[in-house]
Design a protein around this motif. Sequence first.
Motif, PDB file in Angstrom:
ATOM      1  N   ILE A  26       0.840  -1.203   0.000  1.00 18.51           N
ATOM      2  CA  ILE A  26       0.000   0.000   0.000  1.00 18.51           C
ATOM      3  C   ILE A  26       0.871   1.247   0.000  1.00 18.51           C
ATOM      4  O   ILE A  26       0.658   2.180  -0.777  1.00 18.51           O
ATOM      5  N   GLU A  27       1.896   1.259   0.853  1.00 16.89           N
ATOM      6  CA  GLU A  27       2.787   2.422   0.883  1.00 16.89           C
ATOM      7  C   GLU A  27       3.527   2.558  -0.442  1.00 16.89           C
ATOM      8  O   GLU A  27       3.688   3.653  -0.974  1.00 16.89           O
ATOM      9  N   ALA A  28       3.977   1.435  -0.996  1.00 13.77           N
ATOM     10  CA  ALA A  28       4.694   1.480  -2.271  1.00 13.77           C
ATOM     11  C   ALA A  28       3.818   2.094  -3.364  1.00 13.77           C
ATOM     12  O   ALA A  28       4.264   2.950  -4.141  1.00 13.77           O
ATOM     13  N   ALA A  29       2.552   1.673  -3.415  1.00 17.61           N
ATOM     14  CA  ALA A  29       1.631   2.206  -4.417  1.00 17.61           C
ATOM     15  C   ALA A  29       1.306   3.673  -4.155  1.00 17.61           C
ATOM     16  O   ALA A  29       1.070   4.446  -5.093  1.00 17.61           O
ATOM     17  N   SER A  30       1.302   4.070  -2.902  1.00 16.71           N
ATOM     18  CA  SER A  30       1.029   5.470  -2.563  1.00 16.71           C
ATOM     19  C   SER A  30       2.128   6.374  -3.110  1.00 16.71           C
ATOM     20  O   SER A  30       1.851   7.446  -3.669  1.00 16.71           O
ATOM     21  N   TRP A  31       3.393   5.940  -2.961  1.00 11.56           N
ATOM     22  CA  TRP A  31       4.495   6.744  -3.496  1.00 11.56           C
ATOM     23  C   TRP A  31       4.493   6.720  -5.023  1.00 11.56           C
ATOM     24  O   TRP A  31       4.839   7.708  -5.673  1.00 11.56           O
ATOM     25  N   ALA A  32       4.074   5.602  -5.601  1.00 12.84           N
ATOM     26  CA  ALA A  32       3.950   5.531  -7.062  1.00 12.84           C
ATOM     27  C   ALA A  32       2.931   6.554  -7.553  1.00 12.84           C
ATOM     28  O   ALA A  32       3.153   7.260  -8.547  1.00 12.84           O
ATOM     29  N   SER A  33       1.802   6.651  -6.863  1.00 10.28           N
ATOM     30  CA  SER A  33       0.760   7.615  -7.225  1.00 10.28           C
ATOM     31  C   SER A  33       1.267   9.042  -7.044  1.00 10.28           C
ATOM     32  O   SER A  33       0.928   9.933  -7.831  1.00 10.28           O
ATOM     33  N   ALA A  34       2.076   9.254  -6.006  1.00  6.79           N
ATOM     34  CA  ALA A  34       2.645  10.581  -5.774  1.00  6.79           C
ATOM     35  C   ALA A  34       3.577  10.976  -6.914  1.00  6.79           C
ATOM     36  O   ALA A  34       3.603  12.138  -7.340  1.00  6.79           O
ATOM     37  N   ALA A  35       4.344  10.005  -7.431  1.00  9.42           N
ATOM     38  CA  ALA A  35       5.220  10.286  -8.571  1.00  9.42           C
ATOM     39  C   ALA A  35       4.401  10.693  -9.789  1.00  9.42           C
ATOM     40  O   ALA A  35       4.753  11.641 -10.508  1.00  9.42           O
ATOM     41  N   LEU A  36       3.283  10.017  -9.997  1.00 10.90           N
ATOM     42  CA  LEU A  36       2.431  10.299 -11.151  1.00 10.90           C
ATOM     43  C   LEU A  36       1.764  11.672 -11.018  1.00 10.90           C
ATOM     44  O   LEU A  36       1.744  12.466 -11.954  1.00 10.90           O
ATOM     45  N   ALA A  37       1.229  11.945  -9.822  1.00 12.06           N
ATOM     46  CA  ALA A  37       0.479  13.190  -9.607  1.00 12.06           C
ATOM     47  C   ALA A  37       1.373  14.425  -9.678  1.00 12.06           C
ATOM     48  O   ALA A  37       0.933  15.492 -10.112  1.00 12.06           O
ATOM     49  N   THR A  38       2.635  14.303  -9.241  1.00 12.22           N
ATOM     50  CA  THR A  38       3.540  15.465  -9.196  1.00 12.22           C
ATOM     51  C   THR A  38       4.472  15.528 -10.405  1.00 12.22           C
ATOM     52  O   THR A  38       5.372  16.363 -10.432  1.00 12.22           O
ATOM     53  N   GLN A  39       4.273  14.602 -11.361  1.00  9.89           N
ATOM     54  CA  GLN A  39       5.155  14.487 -12.536  1.00  9.89           C
ATOM     55  C   GLN A  39       6.588  14.218 -12.089  1.00  9.89           C
ATOM     56  O   GLN A  39       7.545  14.790 -12.616  1.00  9.89           O
ATOM     57  N   GLY A  40       6.704  13.304 -11.121  1.00 11.20           N
ATOM     58  CA  GLY A  40       7.997  13.023 -10.522  1.00 11.20           C
ATOM     59  C   GLY A  40       8.594  11.700 -10.952  1.00 11.20           C
ATOM     60  O   GLY A  40       8.150  11.056 -11.920  1.00 11.20           O
ATOM     61  N   ASP A  41       9.607  11.271 -10.202  1.00 12.55           N
ATOM     62  CA  ASP A  41      10.372  10.058 -10.508  1.00 12.55           C
ATOM     63  C   ASP A  41      10.886   9.503  -9.185  1.00 12.55           C
ATOM     64  O   ASP A  41      11.807  10.068  -8.588  1.00 12.55           O
ATOM     65  N   ILE A  42      10.269   8.424  -8.691  1.00 11.94           N
ATOM     66  CA  ILE A  42      10.585   7.904  -7.357  1.00 11.94           C
ATOM     67  C   ILE A  42      11.005   6.443  -7.446  1.00 11.94           C
ATOM     68  O   ILE A  42      10.277   5.613  -8.019  1.00 11.94           O
ATOM     69  N   PHE A  43      12.167   6.136  -6.874  1.00 12.26           N
ATOM     70  CA  PHE A  43      12.591   4.741  -6.753  1.00 12.26           C
ATOM     71  C   PHE A  43      12.200   4.256  -5.354  1.00 12.26           C
ATOM     72  O   PHE A  43      12.659   4.803  -4.346  1.00 12.26           O
ATOM     73  N   VAL A  44      11.329   3.254  -5.297  1.00 13.12           N
ATOM     74  CA  VAL A  44      10.831   2.729  -4.023  1.00 13.12           C
ATOM     75  C   VAL A  44      11.620   1.459  -3.683  1.00 13.12           C
ATOM     76  O   VAL A  44      11.323   0.370  -4.190  1.00 13.12           O
ATOM     77  N   LYS A  45      12.623   1.623  -2.837  1.00 13.86           N
ATOM     78  CA  LYS A  45      13.418   0.472  -2.426  1.00 13.86           C
ATOM     79  C   LYS A  45      12.562  -0.483  -1.599  1.00 13.86           C
ATOM     80  O   LYS A  45      11.790  -0.046  -0.740  1.00 13.86           O
ATOM     81  N   GLY A  46      12.683  -1.757  -1.869  1.00 10.96           N
ATOM     82  CA  GLY A  46      11.930  -2.759  -1.118  1.00 10.96           C
ATOM     83  C   GLY A  46      10.625  -3.156  -1.774  1.00 10.96           C
ATOM     84  O   GLY A  46      10.050  -4.189  -1.438  1.00 10.96           O
ATOM     85  N   ALA A  47      10.119  -2.342  -2.710  1.00 10.08           N
ATOM     86  CA  ALA A  47       8.863  -2.689  -3.395  1.00 10.08           C
ATOM     87  C   ALA A  47       9.073  -3.953  -4.222  1.00 10.08           C
ATOM     88  O   ALA A  47      10.116  -4.139  -4.848  1.00 10.08           O
ATOM     89  N   THR A  48       8.075  -4.838  -4.230  1.00 12.01           N
ATOM     90  CA  THR A  48       8.179  -6.113  -4.947  1.00 12.01           C
ATOM     91  C   THR A  48       7.015  -6.271  -5.919  1.00 12.01           C
ATOM     92  O   THR A  48       5.896  -5.818  -5.657  1.00 12.01           O
ATOM     93  N   GLN A  49       7.284  -6.949  -7.017  1.00 11.62           N
ATOM     94  CA  GLN A  49       6.309  -7.078  -8.098  1.00 11.62           C
ATOM     95  C   GLN A  49       5.133  -8.002  -7.796  1.00 11.62           C
ATOM     96  O   GLN A  49       3.981  -7.645  -8.094  1.00 11.62           O
ATOM     97  N   PRO A  50       5.342  -9.217  -7.237  1.00 10.92           N
ATOM     98  CA  PRO A  50       4.230 -10.175  -7.138  1.00 10.92           C
ATOM     99  C   PRO A  50       2.985  -9.631  -6.451  1.00 10.92           C
ATOM    100  O   PRO A  50       1.867  -9.874  -6.913  1.00 10.92           O
ATOM    101  N   GLU A  51       3.159  -8.888  -5.345  1.00 14.06           N
ATOM    102  CA  GLU A  51       2.009  -8.383  -4.595  1.00 14.06           C
ATOM    103  C   GLU A  51       1.372  -7.160  -5.267  1.00 14.06           C
ATOM    104  O   GLU A  51       0.293  -6.721  -4.866  1.00 14.06           O
ATOM    105  N   MET A  52       2.048  -6.590  -6.266  1.00 15.44           N
ATOM    106  CA  MET A  52       1.584  -5.331  -6.855  1.00 15.44           C
ATOM    107  C   MET A  52       1.174  -5.466  -8.319  1.00 15.44           C
ATOM    108  O   MET A  52       0.947  -4.467  -8.995  1.00 15.44           O
ATOM    109  N   MET A  53       1.059  -6.683  -8.829  1.00 18.94           N
ATOM    110  CA  MET A  53       0.827  -6.863 -10.266  1.00 18.94           C
ATOM    111  C   MET A  53      -0.444  -6.170 -10.748  1.00 18.94           C
ATOM    112  O   MET A  53      -0.460  -5.540 -11.814  1.00 18.94           O
ATOM    113  N   THR A  54      -1.516  -6.245  -9.992  1.00 21.15           N
ATOM    114  CA  THR A  54      -2.772  -5.603 -10.394  1.00 21.15           C
ATOM    115  C   THR A  54      -2.604  -4.089 -10.430  1.00 21.15           C
ATOM    116  O   THR A  54      -3.072  -3.415 -11.361  1.00 21.15           O
ATOM    117  N   PHE A  55      -1.942  -3.539  -9.428  1.00 22.43           N
ATOM    118  CA  PHE A  55      -1.687  -2.095  -9.410  1.00 22.43           C
ATOM    119  C   PHE A  55      -0.810  -1.678 -10.584  1.00 22.43           C
ATOM    120  O   PHE A  55      -1.078  -0.669 -11.250  1.00 22.43           O
TER     121      PHE A  55
END
Length: 441
Positions: A244-273
């Motif tokens: 949830i936190e990983a996706a929140s920062w992803a959304s923040a990158a999109l909303a602010t036209q930014g670029d965020i590397f989220v260390k620790g984020a993993t693909q399997p749990e986030m595939m739908t997102f």
Amino acid sequence: MAENSKDLLHVEGGKPLVGSIQVRGAKNFVSKAMVAALLAPDTSVLKNVPQIRDVHVVSDLLRLHGVNVDVDEAAGIVTIDAKKVQLADVADVDTLSGSSRIPILFSGPLLHRLGEAFIPALGGCNIGGRPIDFHLETLRKLGAKVDKEHADGIHITAPDGLHGAKIHLPYPSVGATEQTLLAAVQAEGKTELSGAATEPEIMDLVAVLQKMGAIISVDVDRTFRIEGVKELKGYRHTSLTDRIEAASWASAALATQGDIFVKGATQPEMMTFLNVFRKIGGQFDITDEGIRFWHPGNELKPVAIETDVHPGFMTDWQQPLVVALTQANGLSIVHETVYEQRFGFTRPLVDMGATIQLYKECLGSLPCRFQQRNYKHSAVIFGPTPLTGREIDVPDLRGGFSHLIAALAASGPSDVNGISLIDRGYEDFRGKLVALGADID
């Protein structure tokens, strides 16, 4: 208005968030794993634990029950020695009752260790009905006696111990599934739980319980089968990352036209997102260390989303993503099927300039519990609309972080009041914002 300056964040918006941050263990798992340690008269060690308020609340609740808890915040390690367990003083537990909904999950472990449990009035975010009826009915089916007559809470006893039972959940409730697992692992005989939730955080809890000595299997039709065992031992476990936190920062990158590397984020749990993120036009790159999320500079595209239980689109993902959708070119639709009052957070977004309309109708194809009920649980977002900073009061954990994203994306200053609510689930979010170049005070 916030009562003190520590509960207020001044944001100068309009700057892209750029940089790297670390996300640790999942809020929705770590607290449950800490409760599971109560089941064994032994020592358990949990790693990758975030510094969030929910961890502090559960640590204090465990200590009130005679458990030794050592928290190494820098290393993210919690050591729990549950050799001695005792009933906590009602008044002491009540001081924490408004801080979390975790106390109800103490029921099963305490019934196994002490034969009784006291559960105070429960707190949590005001996002719709989150009744504990499923919890109490589960405990009754397993043989517990529930006394609701106490003014300060609920007294639960199991004079003959807990025993296996057939349990069906009319809705795959995460909390009720966790309750059943924690109560049934040491119940005499076999328990069959159908209609269960199977979120990644629940499966990680199953992994912890299996390490402790439990026998749990899961079928493809959402049915858990638990064979009760007499004894459990302590565990050593590393928490999965907070999706949830990983996706929140992803959304923040999109909303602010930014670029965020989220260390620790993993693909399997986030595939739908990740699928939805890509449909909108966001870019991401998956590595062994984490996931980089960024806005490519092109127009964002509108989408239609329906929240659902796992493996569907998570309800906690939609709120921060709605902020990004206010900047997409066209009409987006979000149909909320999990919590009936999740769109209260959109009013401040409208005040900031967003065009969002709420509907009682089901604007989607998924079967929905809220059909023909007077809940505004569908949202239509038209964009792109410029956002302008303003004063905002944080309503709940996820909505609060969404408001924070809106303030960061908006032009001009915003004062975000009640930000301590965000501490419940976002570790050091102020420090991470500074690391990403946000202008905050």
